[in-house]
Design a protein around this motif. Structure first.
Motif, mmCIF file in Angstrom:
data_model
loop_
_atom_site.group_PDB
_atom_site.id
_atom_site.type_symbol
_atom_site.label_atom_id
_atom_site.label_comp_id
_atom_site.label_asym_id
_atom_site.label_seq_id
_atom_site.Cartn_x
_atom_site.Cartn_y
_atom_site.Cartn_z
ATOM 1 N N VAL A 132 0.469 4.240 -3.233
ATOM 2 C CA VAL A 132 0.604 5.032 -2.689
ATOM 3 C C VAL A 132 1.445 6.212 -3.013
ATOM 4 C CG1 VAL A 132 -0.161 6.505 -0.191
ATOM 5 C CG2 VAL A 132 -0.913 4.643 -0.645
ATOM 6 N N ARG A 133 2.846 6.118 -2.867
ATOM 7 C CA ARG A 133 4.092 7.361 -3.215
ATOM 8 C C ARG A 133 4.075 7.529 -4.350
ATOM 9 N NH1 ARG A 133 9.241 4.425 -1.364
ATOM 10 N NH2 ARG A 133 8.713 3.016 -2.926
ATOM 11 N N ASP A 134 3.511 6.444 -4.970
ATOM 12 C CA ASP A 134 3.161 6.511 -6.591
ATOM 13 C C ASP A 134 2.821 7.961 -7.074
ATOM 14 O OD1 ASP A 134 5.032 4.316 -7.077
ATOM 15 O OD2 ASP A 134 3.579 3.530 -8.072
ATOM 16 N N PHE A 135 1.572 8.269 -6.217
ATOM 17 C CA PHE A 135 0.595 9.166 -6.112
ATOM 18 C C PHE A 135 0.854 10.331 -5.031
ATOM 19 C CE2 PHE A 135 -0.880 5.361 -8.133
ATOM 20 C CZ PHE A 135 -1.962 6.099 -9.485
ATOM 21 N N PHE A 136 1.283 10.285 -4.224
ATOM 22 C CA PHE A 136 1.424 11.209 -3.341
ATOM 23 C C PHE A 136 2.726 11.540 -2.890
ATOM 24 C CE2 PHE A 136 -2.904 10.559 -3.553
ATOM 25 C CZ PHE A 136 -3.725 11.400 -3.895
ATOM 26 N N GLY A 137 3.852 10.950 -3.161
ATOM 27 C CA GLY A 137 5.399 11.039 -2.520
ATOM 28 C C GLY A 137 5.292 10.400 -1.913
ATOM 29 N N GLU A 138 6.549 10.986 -0.956
ATOM 30 C CA GLU A 138 7.514 10.371 -0.158
ATOM 31 C C GLU A 138 6.985 10.191 1.302
ATOM 32 O OE1 GLU A 138 9.995 8.703 0.149
ATOM 33 O OE2 GLU A 138 9.861 7.759 -2.437
ATOM 34 N N GLU A 139 6.096 10.746 1.935
ATOM 35 C CA GLU A 139 5.619 12.367 2.636
ATOM 36 C C GLU A 139 3.932 10.876 3.053
ATOM 37 O OE1 GLU A 139 3.790 15.409 5.545
ATOM 38 O OE2 GLU A 139 4.809 15.751 3.982
ATOM 39 N N ALA A 140 3.323 10.764 2.016
ATOM 40 C CA ALA A 140 2.633 9.528 2.142
ATOM 41 C C ALA A 140 3.441 8.348 2.069
ATOM 42 C CB ALA A 140 1.644 9.811 0.820
ATOM 43 N N PHE A 141 3.728 8.127 1.226
ATOM 44 C CA PHE A 141 4.961 6.678 1.613
ATOM 45 C C PHE A 141 5.116 6.082 3.078
ATOM 46 C CE2 PHE A 141 8.669 3.712 2.256
ATOM 47 C CZ PHE A 141 8.615 3.222 1.965
ATOM 48 N N PHE A 142 5.531 6.923 3.778
ATOM 49 C CA PHE A 142 5.974 6.849 5.000
ATOM 50 C C PHE A 142 5.260 6.819 6.270
ATOM 51 C CE2 PHE A 142 10.105 7.922 3.581
ATOM 52 C CZ PHE A 142 10.623 6.691 4.256
ATOM 53 N N LYS A 143 3.860 8.127 5.792
ATOM 54 C CA LYS A 143 1.950 7.804 6.497
ATOM 55 C C LYS A 143 1.871 6.008 6.797
ATOM 56 C CE LYS A 143 -0.638 10.753 5.897
ATOM 57 N NZ LYS A 143 -1.928 12.147 5.582
ATOM 58 N N TYR B 272 0.703 -1.442 -0.091
ATOM 59 C CA TYR B 272 -0.113 -0.291 0.255
ATOM 60 C C TYR B 272 0.368 0.983 -0.220
ATOM 61 C CZ TYR B 272 -4.194 -2.747 1.938
ATOM 62 O OH TYR B 272 -5.055 -3.622 1.953
ATOM 63 N N ALA B 273 1.812 1.746 0.920
ATOM 64 C CA ALA B 273 2.765 2.801 0.863
ATOM 65 C C ALA B 273 3.362 3.100 -0.621
ATOM 66 C CB ALA B 273 4.356 1.724 2.087
ATOM 67 N N CYS B 274 4.322 1.349 -0.734
ATOM 68 C CA CYS B 274 4.531 2.013 -2.241
ATOM 69 C C CYS B 274 3.836 2.026 -3.114
ATOM 70 C CB CYS B 274 5.264 0.419 -2.567
ATOM 71 S SG CYS B 274 7.129 0.308 -1.911
ATOM 72 N N TYR C 150 3.254 3.548 5.552
ATOM 73 C CA TYR C 150 4.626 2.333 6.055
ATOM 74 C C TYR C 150 4.698 1.992 7.512
ATOM 75 C CZ TYR C 150 8.711 -0.244 6.500
ATOM 76 O OH TYR C 150 9.401 -0.848 6.403
ATOM 77 N N LEU C 151 4.888 3.863 8.427
ATOM 78 C CA LEU C 151 4.514 3.746 9.222
ATOM 79 C C LEU C 151 3.243 3.565 10.137
ATOM 80 C CD1 LEU C 151 7.809 6.260 9.550
ATOM 81 C CD2 LEU C 151 7.966 3.887 9.694
ATOM 82 N N GLN C 152 2.087 3.774 9.829
ATOM 83 C CA GLN C 152 1.028 3.442 10.217
ATOM 84 C C GLN C 152 1.055 1.999 11.958
ATOM 85 O OE1 GLN C 152 -2.278 2.441 8.318
ATOM 86 N NE2 GLN C 152 -3.024 5.011 8.837
ATOM 87 N N GLY C 153 0.792 2.267 12.771
ATOM 88 C CA GLY C 153 1.491 0.993 13.586
ATOM 89 C C GLY C 153 2.375 0.779 14.026
#
Length: 182
Positions: A137-148, A133-135, A150-153
């Motif tokens: 999401v990154r394709d559309f919203f960038g690195e900050e969205a990726f980490f949001k 999911y993180a990867c 990826y690091l959830q939980g």
């Protein structure tokens, strides 16, 4: 550095608080008067044990063969028309969670030569999905969205937020609005 990190893991450091080594002869004071010890890297104030229970050999193969990034790129390309309609990373993530992503990535990995291992897939399912999911999401919203995503939980992040909310962090070191639970 990597070898030292692997040695620490092999010795149980990171899993058990009493296994962390500090050199009590190298004592220093921070700018704000806290006592810290030298010679062992950065020692956290709050210990959070590593959880490697979801890191199966199947998951590691996906990671080592860059399957997450490759799958995300291909999936994003194939579904660009639908996925680009989402205005926020949160909305895109909610949509992705309704899709058969786990099955799709397993099939994708099989085509790349990684054998299906149902028991290991089940054990790592949440981790596989989170990274995928993180990867995407990154394709559309960038690195900050990726980490949001990826690091959830993540237990360390949750513990850090808890510590900040309880006032354990120096006020000068944080920006209050950035660290609230949402």
């Amino acid at each position: 550095y990597n070898r030292e990190w692997l040695n620490q893991l092999a010795n149980g450091e990171g899993f058990f608080e009493n296994s962390l080594k500090q050199d009590s002869t190298l004592v220093y004071q921070t700018v704000h008067g806290r006592t810290v010890f030298g010679g062992g890297g950065i020692m956290p104030d709050i210990f959070v044990p590593l959880d490697t229970s979801k890191l199966t050999t199947y998951y590691l193969k996906l990671e080592n063969h860059d399957i997450f990034n490759q799958f995300a790129f291909d999936y994003s390309e194939e579904n660009h028309k639908i996925l680009s309609r989402f205005k926020t990373d949160k909305d895109l993530l909610a949509f992705l969670k309704t899709q058969p992503i786990l099955n799709n990535i397993v099939i994708y990995a099989e085509h790349k030569g990684i054998k299906r291992r149902s028991n290991l897939i089940a054990k790592s399912a949440n981790q596989i999905l989170t990274v995928t999911y993180a990867c995407i999401v990154r394709d559309f919203f960038g690195e900050e969205a990726f980490f949001k995503v990826y690091l959830q939980g993540d237990p360390m992040i949750q513990k850090a937020i808890e510590a900040i909310q309880k006032g354990y962090a120096a006020k000068e070191a944080i920006v209050a609005e950035k660290y609230k639970f949402k």
